[in-house]
Structure formats: structure tokens, C-alpha cells
Design a protein around this motif. Structure first.
Motif, mmCIF file in Angstrom:
data_model
loop_
_atom_site.group_PDB
_atom_site.id
_atom_site.type_symbol
_atom_site.label_atom_id
_atom_site.label_comp_id
_atom_site.label_asym_id
_atom_site.label_seq_id
_atom_site.Cartn_x
_atom_site.Cartn_y
_atom_site.Cartn_z
ATOM 1 N N ALA A 123 3.487 3.714 -7.652
ATOM 2 C CA ALA A 123 2.980 4.015 -6.463
ATOM 3 C C ALA A 123 2.920 2.556 -5.604
ATOM 4 O O ALA A 123 3.189 1.541 -6.297
ATOM 5 C CB ALA A 123 1.624 4.320 -6.399
ATOM 6 N N THR A 124 2.764 2.541 -4.199
ATOM 7 C CA THR A 124 2.651 1.402 -3.460
ATOM 8 C C THR A 124 1.387 1.529 -2.577
ATOM 9 O O THR A 124 1.013 2.630 -2.425
ATOM 10 C CB THR A 124 4.003 1.075 -2.634
ATOM 11 O OG1 THR A 124 4.090 2.196 -1.917
ATOM 12 C CG2 THR A 124 5.125 0.859 -3.411
ATOM 13 N N ALA A 125 0.859 0.375 -2.249
ATOM 14 C CA ALA A 125 -0.295 0.280 -1.223
ATOM 15 C C ALA A 125 0.460 -0.779 -0.257
ATOM 16 O O ALA A 125 0.571 -2.136 -0.832
ATOM 17 C CB ALA A 125 -1.506 -0.205 -1.686
ATOM 18 N N ASN A 126 0.543 -0.450 0.857
ATOM 19 C CA ASN A 126 1.532 -1.471 2.033
ATOM 20 C C ASN A 126 2.478 -2.091 1.164
ATOM 21 O O ASN A 126 2.738 -3.253 1.411
ATOM 22 C CB ASN A 126 0.621 -2.589 2.267
ATOM 23 C CG ASN A 126 -0.628 -1.865 3.447
ATOM 24 O OD1 ASN A 126 -0.553 -0.993 3.801
ATOM 25 N ND2 ASN A 126 -1.695 -2.819 3.473
ATOM 26 N N ASP A 127 3.451 -1.316 0.434
ATOM 27 C CA ASP A 127 4.642 -1.611 -0.171
ATOM 28 C C ASP A 127 4.501 -2.546 -1.311
ATOM 29 O O ASP A 127 5.077 -3.048 -1.759
ATOM 30 C CB ASP A 127 5.609 -2.251 0.990
ATOM 31 C CG ASP A 127 5.959 -1.089 1.769
ATOM 32 O OD1 ASP A 127 6.100 0.111 1.739
ATOM 33 O OD2 ASP A 127 5.960 -1.775 3.103
ATOM 34 N N ARG A 128 3.187 -2.850 -1.823
ATOM 35 C CA ARG A 128 2.837 -3.597 -2.870
ATOM 36 C C ARG A 128 2.723 -2.547 -3.999
ATOM 37 O O ARG A 128 1.944 -1.532 -3.797
ATOM 38 C CB ARG A 128 1.783 -4.483 -2.869
ATOM 39 C CG ARG A 128 1.490 -5.341 -1.464
ATOM 40 C CD ARG A 128 2.266 -6.436 -1.527
ATOM 41 N NE ARG A 128 2.381 -6.996 -0.255
ATOM 42 C CZ ARG A 128 1.454 -8.209 -0.109
ATOM 43 N NH1 ARG A 128 0.683 -8.475 -1.097
ATOM 44 N NH2 ARG A 128 1.477 -8.809 0.975
ATOM 45 N N GLY A 134 -5.229 2.040 -7.415
ATOM 46 C CA GLY A 134 -5.374 1.137 -6.387
ATOM 47 C C GLY A 134 -6.642 1.666 -5.403
ATOM 48 O O GLY A 134 -6.884 2.688 -5.515
ATOM 49 N N GLY A 135 -7.382 0.675 -4.742
ATOM 50 C CA GLY A 135 -8.489 1.071 -4.022
ATOM 51 C C GLY A 135 -9.209 -0.093 -3.347
ATOM 52 O O GLY A 135 -8.787 -1.299 -3.469
ATOM 53 N N THR A 136 -10.374 0.060 -2.701
ATOM 54 C CA THR A 136 -11.129 -0.742 -1.916
ATOM 55 C C THR A 136 -12.445 -0.488 -1.863
ATOM 56 O O THR A 136 -12.827 0.529 -2.102
ATOM 57 C CB THR A 136 -10.631 -0.952 -0.630
ATOM 58 O OG1 THR A 136 -11.157 -2.275 0.112
ATOM 59 C CG2 THR A 136 -10.684 0.111 0.282
ATOM 60 N N CYS A 259 -10.421 0.968 8.048
ATOM 61 C CA CYS A 259 -11.918 0.724 8.100
ATOM 62 C C CYS A 259 -12.258 -0.075 9.598
ATOM 63 O O CYS A 259 -11.367 -0.391 10.050
ATOM 64 C CB CYS A 259 -12.184 -0.222 6.954
ATOM 65 S SG CYS A 259 -11.733 0.579 5.393
ATOM 66 N N ASP A 260 -13.379 0.005 9.614
ATOM 67 C CA ASP A 260 -13.890 -0.978 10.898
ATOM 68 C C ASP A 260 -13.519 -2.180 10.794
ATOM 69 O O ASP A 260 -13.638 -3.200 11.617
ATOM 70 C CB ASP A 260 -15.436 -0.713 11.144
ATOM 71 C CG ASP A 260 -15.698 0.754 11.635
ATOM 72 O OD1 ASP A 260 -14.950 1.406 12.175
ATOM 73 O OD2 ASP A 260 -16.819 1.086 11.229
ATOM 74 N N SER A 261 -13.649 -2.928 9.256
ATOM 75 C CA SER A 261 -13.351 -4.349 9.189
ATOM 76 C C SER A 261 -12.270 -4.278 8.194
ATOM 77 O O SER A 261 -11.915 -3.436 7.336
ATOM 78 C CB SER A 261 -14.459 -5.168 8.751
ATOM 79 O OG SER A 261 -14.993 -4.317 7.678
ATOM 80 N N GLU A 262 -11.683 -5.583 7.978
ATOM 81 C CA GLU A 262 -10.463 -5.603 6.893
ATOM 82 C C GLU A 262 -11.313 -5.465 5.676
ATOM 83 O O GLU A 262 -12.301 -6.455 5.192
ATOM 84 C CB GLU A 262 -9.793 -6.643 6.973
ATOM 85 C CG GLU A 262 -8.762 -7.156 6.361
ATOM 86 C CD GLU A 262 -7.840 -8.263 6.621
ATOM 87 O OE1 GLU A 262 -6.806 -8.352 7.187
ATOM 88 O OE2 GLU A 262 -8.435 -9.519 6.496
ATOM 89 N N ASP A 272 -4.761 -7.791 -3.817
ATOM 90 C CA ASP A 272 -3.695 -7.670 -3.112
ATOM 91 C C ASP A 272 -3.498 -7.021 -2.127
ATOM 92 O O ASP A 272 -3.882 -5.943 -2.090
ATOM 93 C CB ASP A 272 -2.666 -7.578 -4.374
ATOM 94 C CG ASP A 272 -1.189 -7.831 -3.776
ATOM 95 O OD1 ASP A 272 -1.001 -8.178 -2.667
ATOM 96 O OD2 ASP A 272 -0.148 -7.793 -4.657
ATOM 97 N N SER A 273 -3.325 -7.707 -0.772
ATOM 98 C CA SER A 273 -3.150 -6.807 0.397
ATOM 99 C C SER A 273 -4.861 -6.585 0.936
ATOM 100 O O SER A 273 -5.597 -6.707 0.526
ATOM 101 C CB SER A 273 -2.269 -5.579 0.471
ATOM 102 O OG SER A 273 -1.917 -5.214 1.693
ATOM 103 N N SER A 274 -4.663 -5.696 2.131
ATOM 104 C CA SER A 274 -5.864 -5.325 2.715
ATOM 105 C C SER A 274 -5.785 -4.185 3.638
ATOM 106 O O SER A 274 -4.716 -3.752 3.903
ATOM 107 C CB SER A 274 -6.681 -6.423 3.217
ATOM 108 O OG SER A 274 -5.778 -7.099 4.441
ATOM 109 N N THR A 275 -6.985 -3.477 4.079
ATOM 110 C CA THR A 275 -6.783 -2.568 4.868
ATOM 111 C C THR A 275 -6.376 -2.972 6.421
ATOM 112 O O THR A 275 -6.935 -4.091 6.572
ATOM 113 C CB THR A 275 -8.234 -1.523 5.004
ATOM 114 O OG1 THR A 275 -9.197 -2.441 5.327
ATOM 115 C CG2 THR A 275 -8.359 -0.998 3.604
ATOM 116 N N PRO A 276 -5.963 -1.968 7.318
ATOM 117 C CA PRO A 276 -5.703 -0.868 6.880
ATOM 118 C C PRO A 276 -4.376 -0.756 5.905
ATOM 119 O O PRO A 276 -3.681 -1.681 5.744
ATOM 120 C CB PRO A 276 -4.965 -0.231 8.340
ATOM 121 C CG PRO A 276 -4.619 -1.528 9.028
ATOM 122 C CD PRO A 276 -5.457 -2.508 8.631
ATOM 123 N N ALA A 277 -4.408 0.560 5.231
ATOM 124 C CA ALA A 277 -3.333 0.314 3.996
ATOM 125 C C ALA A 277 -2.873 1.919 4.033
ATOM 126 O O ALA A 277 -3.642 2.599 4.034
ATOM 127 C CB ALA A 277 -4.091 0.144 2.722
#
Length: 297
Positions: A123-128, A134-136, A259-262, A272-277
Motif C-alpha cells: 500500500a501507499t500513503a501519499n505515495d510512500r 498506516g495511520g495517524t 484534518c483541521d491541522s497537519e 513518514d509524511s502527514s495529512t492530508p493523506a
């Protein structure tokens, strides 16, 4: 060119990976297969070594370590003809549980050397790339706190201490989610997109997940109090939490999270990476050596 190339993370499992691998070297030598190995020296090196081995035509690249090492090796091999093996010698080894790899070092070696190759999803998240979860949200806080405790303790204790310290500072987030075209909003503590079944050293987050079904299992933990979380936690460890009213669980091929914030993203235990995702499944992207009837190849 070699039959088997081992990418060994000597720091994985507090040195356990290196010790076990060196103990297995006589068995590898007796296999009759041509092989090489290299030790990693830091983050990103496993991916570099795997890419180099694949370019040289090595038939199978074997990750020796935990989920982070497997993530890097898989990231180098996604979509290629080079096969992948895993010796799950890290602390958590969560992806190994999902694909049914044996925990016994000798049995794991036989699978890595001779196991039947089967196509499994990535899988990928923002192409990572990621292969497990994966999650936040809460899990990111746990990772940050766990790293502090790893400096003083070994084994599973840092994970447990990381969880309980994170509990003292629960931070609900408003997630705006679109899954395969359907949009909704959730006020939640945790969002996970799962290819595997376990994360955080054994939490059974996605009991219905399969790395072979071409789908990601999404588990969302809605905003709850600390006492409610503590009551739910034992069910999480057993995979018995999905029926709870505090959980939203479904399967999808592509999920976008805002999300409302990163918010930082956790991919296989690495930040690795951050929202939006945008999370996407890559069906059958890895040729993985697994236990099977065909055994010797």
C-alpha cells in the motif's frame, strides 16, 4: 548475481536480529544456495541495499529485522520480479503475523530460503510505501513516547509504557474521510488503514484484514474518555473490538483523510509524511516467500 541476499539490521530487536542471523549462517552455508549479506547502518540503508541487490539480479532479497526493515526492503521491491523473504527478528514483527510466517528462527529461515512465493498486497500513503499498517492519531503519540523508553528498556515494555503515557494526553481529531467515493466525518482518536492484522507490537487492530484481498481494512477509534479507552484496550489486543460502538470498521481500496491541522502519519512504525493523506492498496505488488507445500524450489 546470487540466489539469496540478506539485508540485516544489526540494531533490530536490541541486537537480537544480528545474533540470530549469525547463529543461522552455518545452516545458510549448508543450503547450497549462493548468498550474500550486508548489515544496515541507518534509516534508509535497507532500501538502498535491496535496490542494489535487485539491480544485480539477485533472485530473492531477505529482510532480517523487524517491521521497519521489512518496510524498506518491500519499498525497494514493489512491482518488481525480485522475490522477498522475511526473517522476523525484530521486536514486534507484526507483518510476519499477518502473513503466517513462523516465529521459530529455524523454521523462519527455511521459509525465507525455500518458501513458496505468493503475491501479497502492499500500500501507499501519499505515495510512500507500507506493507502493514498506516495511520495517524494516537498511534503516532505512542511511537514518539515509545522511542523515549527504548533508550532505557528492551522488549515490549517500551511499547506498553508508550501507550500509557500517551493515554494521559489523549487528543481527539476531526477526520474528514472519503473512502471509495463515500465521504463522512468522524471525531476520533485514531485512524488506521491496514494491510496487515497487527501493529504496535501485537495490537490486533484489523482482525479481518488479509494482505491478499486487494483491500485495506480501515479501523477508526472514535473519541472516548481515558476510562473508556482502558476498558476497550483488552479487546483491541484480542481483535474483539470491532463490534464496539466506539469503533468504525470497513474495507476500501482508496481512502483520503483530511484534518483541521497537519498530523504526522505512521507507516509500519516509522513516522513518514502527514495529512492530508491518500491511502491506496497495491494488489499483489510483492512476491513474498511464505510457508507452502511446494517448499524447495
Amino acid at each position: 548475481m546470487c540466489d539469496r541476499f540478506f539485508v540485516v539490521n544489526p540494531a533490530s530487536g536490541s541486537g537480537r536480529a544480528r545474533k540470530l542471523f549469525e547463529g543461522l549462517l552455518p545452516q545458510i552455508e549448508k543450503s547450497g544456495l549462493s548468498f550474500e549479506w550486508r548489515y544496515t547502518t541507518g534509516k534508509g540503508h535497507a532500501k538502498e541495499l535491496a535496490e542494489e541487490a535487485a539491480k544485480r539480479g539477485c533472485r530473492r532479497v531477505i529482510s532480517v529485522g523487524g517491521d521497519g526493515t521489512a518496510n524498506e526492503v518491500a519499498g525497494a521491491l514493489i512491482g518488481s520480479d525480485t522475490e522477498m523473504g522475511i526473517l522476523p527478528f525484530g521486536t514486534g514483527n507484526d507483518f510476519a503475523k499477518a502473513v503466517g510466517l513462523p516465529a521459530d528462527p529455524g523454521a523462519a529461515l527455511r521459509t525465507a530460503l525455500y518458501g513458496e512465493t505468493q503475491s501479497v498486497d502492499a500500500a501507499t500513503a501519499n505515495d510512500r510505501p507500507f506493507i502493514n499498517v498506516g495511520g495517524t492519531g494516537f498511534d503516532v503519540d505512542v511511537i514518539l513516547n515509545t522511542e523515549k523508553f527504548k533508550k532505557r528498556f528492551n522488549g515490549m515494555l517500551p511499547y506498553m509504557l508508550g501507550i500509557f503515557q500517551s493515554l494521559m494526553h489523549l487528543k481527539p481529531v476531526t477526520f474528514r474521510i472519503t473512502a471509495d467515493g463515500e465521504s463522512f466525518t468522524e471525531r476520533a482518536l485514531l485512524f488506521n488503514a491496514c494491510n496487515g492484522t497487527h501493529f504496535a507490537g501485537g495490537m490486533h487492530v484489523a482482525p479481518m484484514a488479509s494482505p491478499k484481498d486487494g483491500l485495506l481494512d480501515v479501523c477508526i477509534l472514535r473519541a472516548i474518555s481515558v476510562p473508556q479507552f482502558l476498558l476497550l484496550l483488552p479487546r483491541y489486543t484480542r481483535g474483539a473490538h470491532t463490534a464496539s460502538r466506539h469503533i468504525r470498521y470497513f474495507k476500501a481500496k482508496e481512502i483520503t483523510v483530511r484534518c483541521d491541522s497537519e498530523n504526522i502519519i505512521n507507516l509500519d512504525g516509522e513516522l513518514d509524511s502527514s495529512t492530508p493523506a491518500t491511502f491506496r492498496v497495491l494488489p499483489g505488488a510483492i512476491k513474498l516467500a511464505l510457508p507452502g507445500e511446494k517448499g524447495n524450489r
